[in-house]
Design a protein around this motif. Structure first.
Motif, PDB file in Angstrom:
ATOM      1  N   MET A  11      11.157  -3.966 -50.120  1.00  0.00           N
ATOM      2  CA  MET A  11       9.866  -4.591 -50.434  1.00  0.00           C
ATOM      3  C   MET A  11       9.742  -5.310 -51.660  1.00  0.00           C
ATOM      4  N   PHE A  12      10.641  -4.748 -53.006  1.00  0.00           N
ATOM      5  CA  PHE A  12      10.656  -5.283 -54.157  1.00  0.00           C
ATOM      6  C   PHE A  12      11.015  -6.535 -54.387  1.00  0.00           C
ATOM      7  N   GLU A  13      11.960  -7.110 -53.460  1.00  0.00           N
ATOM      8  CA  GLU A  13      12.401  -8.395 -53.316  1.00  0.00           C
ATOM      9  C   GLU A  13      11.311  -9.470 -52.801  1.00  0.00           C
ATOM     10  N   SER A  14      10.729  -8.991 -51.787  1.00  0.00           N
ATOM     11  CA  SER A  14       9.627  -9.761 -51.025  1.00  0.00           C
ATOM     12  C   SER A  14       8.558  -9.877 -51.968  1.00  0.00           C
ATOM     13  N   PHE A  15       8.126  -8.913 -52.910  1.00  0.00           N
ATOM     14  CA  PHE A  15       7.124  -8.944 -53.846  1.00  0.00           C
ATOM     15  C   PHE A  15       7.539 -10.099 -54.686  1.00  0.00           C
ATOM     16  N   ASN A  16       8.702 -10.016 -55.297  1.00  0.00           N
ATOM     17  CA  ASN A  16       9.011 -10.976 -56.437  1.00  0.00           C
ATOM     18  C   ASN A  16       9.138 -12.087 -55.871  1.00  0.00           C
ATOM     19  N   LYS A  17       9.151 -12.355 -54.652  1.00  0.00           N
ATOM     20  CA  LYS A  17       9.251 -13.839 -53.857  1.00  0.00           C
ATOM     21  C   LYS A  17       8.026 -14.562 -53.883  1.00  0.00           C
ATOM     22  N   GLN A  18       7.114 -13.890 -53.932  1.00  0.00           N
ATOM     23  CA  GLN A  18       5.690 -14.161 -54.036  1.00  0.00           C
ATOM     24  C   GLN A  18       5.312 -15.256 -55.197  1.00  0.00           C
ATOM     25  N   SER A  19       4.455 -16.184 -54.996  1.00  0.00           N
ATOM     26  CA  SER A  19       3.555 -16.843 -56.162  1.00  0.00           C
ATOM     27  C   SER A  19       3.261 -16.064 -57.126  1.00  0.00           C
ATOM     28  N   LYS A  20       3.108 -16.452 -58.246  1.00  0.00           N
ATOM     29  CA  LYS A  20       2.514 -15.401 -59.581  1.00  0.00           C
ATOM     30  C   LYS A  20       1.105 -15.317 -59.050  1.00  0.00           C
ATOM     31  N   LEU A  21       0.283 -16.298 -58.487  1.00  0.00           N
ATOM     32  CA  LEU A  21      -0.895 -16.005 -57.939  1.00  0.00           C
ATOM     33  C   LEU A  21      -1.244 -14.759 -56.931  1.00  0.00           C
ATOM     34  N   VAL A  22      -0.495 -14.824 -55.955  1.00  0.00           N
ATOM     35  CA  VAL A  22      -0.224 -13.695 -54.998  1.00  0.00           C
ATOM     36  C   VAL A  22      -0.153 -12.451 -55.566  1.00  0.00           C
TER      37      VAL A  22
END
Length: 79
Positions: A1-12
């Protein structure tokens, strides 16, 4: 989950951390996932703090993401 969170754009990332209940769930899942991968004392302490006091830590992380695009007390090289 940490990696998928970090792959999101800054806005998301910011939107996920601004909505109060979503903020706590996002912090809870990402912090415990980060602890399960790194196994450091600091990540355990932050995960426990988030479990009981998630809202203030979420807003601190929101500010950190605005400034550095990373959550507080995580590896700076991950994005």
């Amino acid at each position: 989950m940490f990696e998928s969170f970090n792959k999101q754009s800054k806005l998301v990332k910011i939107l996920l951390l601004l909505i109060p209940f979503v903020n706590w769930i996002t912090e809870l899942v990402t912090r415990w996932d980060y602890y399960s991968k790194k196994k450091t004392t600091a990540s355990l302490i932050i995960a426990l703090i988030v479990t009981f006091l998630g809202l203030p830590v979420g807003f601190i992380d929101c500010i950190c993401i605005l400034l550095t695009n990373n959550m507080a007390l995580t590896d700076q090289h991950q994005q």
